[in-house]
Design an enzyme around this catalytic site. Sequence first.
Site, PDB file in Angstrom:
ATOM      1  N   CYS A   1       9.293 -42.081 -82.849  1.00 48.56           N
ATOM      2  CA  CYS A   1       9.027 -40.799 -82.199  1.00 48.56           C
ATOM      3  C   CYS A   1       7.671 -40.304 -82.691  1.00 48.56           C
ATOM      4  O   CYS A   1       7.339 -40.462 -83.872  1.00 48.56           O
ATOM      5  CB  CYS A   1      10.122 -39.793 -82.545  1.00 48.56           C
ATOM      6  SG  CYS A   1       9.894 -38.174 -81.776  1.00 48.56           S
TER       7      CYS A   1
ATOM      8  N   GLU B   1       8.483 -47.506 -79.523  1.00 44.07           N
ATOM      9  CA  GLU B   1       9.824 -47.670 -78.971  1.00 44.07           C
ATOM     10  C   GLU B   1       9.810 -47.360 -77.485  1.00 44.07           C
ATOM     11  O   GLU B   1       9.226 -46.379 -77.040  1.00 44.07           O
ATOM     12  CB  GLU B   1      10.786 -46.735 -79.716  1.00 44.07           C
ATOM     13  CG  GLU B   1      12.246 -46.945 -79.387  1.00 44.07           C
ATOM     14  CD  GLU B   1      13.158 -46.144 -80.293  1.00 44.07           C
ATOM     15  OE1 GLU B   1      14.092 -45.506 -79.774  1.00 44.07           O
ATOM     16  OE2 GLU B   1      12.927 -46.156 -81.517  1.00 44.07           O
TER      17      GLU B   1
END
Length: 458
Positions: free
Chosen positions: A314, A348
């Site tokens: 993140c 990600e």
Amino acid sequence: MAEVGEIIEGCRLPVLRRNQDNEDEWPLAEILSVKDISGRKLFYVHYIDFNKRLDEWVTHERLDLKKIQFPKKEAKTPTKNGLPGSRPGSPEREVPASAQASGKTLPIPVQITLRFNLPKEREAIPGGEPDQPLSSSSCLQPNHRSTKRKVEVVSPATPVPSETAPASVFPQNGSARRAVAAQPGRKRKSNCLGTDEELTTLPVLYLCEFCLKYGRSLKCLQRHLTKCDLRHPPGNEIYRKGTISFFEIDGRKNKSYSQNLCLLAKCFLDHKTLYYDTDPFLFYVMTEYDCKGFHIVGYFSKEKESTEDYNVACILTLPPYQRRGYGKLLIEFSYELSKVEGKTGTPEKPLSDLGLLSYRSYWSQTILEILMGLKSESGERPQITINEISEITSIKKEDVISTLQYLNLINYYKGQYILTLSEDIVDGHERAMLKRLLRIDSKCLHFTPKDWSKRGKW
């Protein structure tokens, strides 16, 4: 002219906003939500053809009620997937096809032969069709409008405003030292404070900018500031150059700070879900230093052990620091860590739309910097492989290939893949690099990677 009480969700009308040149403009916007707070109506608007991160709450004074367009009732006819009343999917942008080789030679400033020297690996572009997407980085995760509430971050070294002061103040000149505010939004089932339902109904939350502890009132914050002596994120400072520092924080050792950091991120990232189980993650917090302490600018997290070679889980730049190069600095720092670890990394997936734009910009500039630095030998075209680009930059091969396709650089000619750098590409890259003033200096990085697989339960 319509009345304020007639405005409902779905209405479209011009809304006053200030552009980057500090000039007023009236773009068309859609009303997404209507709230009545203390007898005053607020309207959450999305500016048509603008990025969703510009969505905001406005008062009726900024609405041009003379040009309002009321929503039309949808016809109950089969559309997408044969379902009655469902809206058709939005058309996707067409990807420009690569330039095909022709009998005529075109003026080409730079040509680089792209060699695929490892046939055992799935590296070559199948069928000579470089436009076929090979990377999952093209996947988009919808970047919904912000649905959070105001957040005010107050520095312990800053005089606390009185109760009669405005609830949330945007910092001037991009400074987040006194306050960081996020416009509130619609109430959600998954709120940004986990299970604390009582706090989710408050219009304003107060945060200490150093320990990130949040409270329900100004008095709670004032009491906290008399006790908090933290002036930088907990953990180890692993990078410092000028006023920029990075701190490495273990999600297991500093659980409270890590959870508060995740909760703060959820105020700005709608798709973020993690906030309680921080043990498997490391957090890298970027700060800007002054005489009052180390002020948080942004952060990224990464798994201690990732089977997918993810080097970022993140990533967030706080709103007052956006559009100033800090986001790309965070991305560059994540790849510098991958270089020290001797690995190639990738964020990600799937990426949000803004995340994809940021990463594509970084990948493009980094790869073009490598290609333009190649030197030819004996007058021949310089040669480089996908593997070599990946090893130099620590960018995963799939991301390298997708970036070359996105830039439309790959051409198939006489049995070889050739990277063609046109004048427009070169000029655009040089202009972009002149604006990119913030860079990571690897000499200032003091980082020793750990083998988490041998450390038991972290």
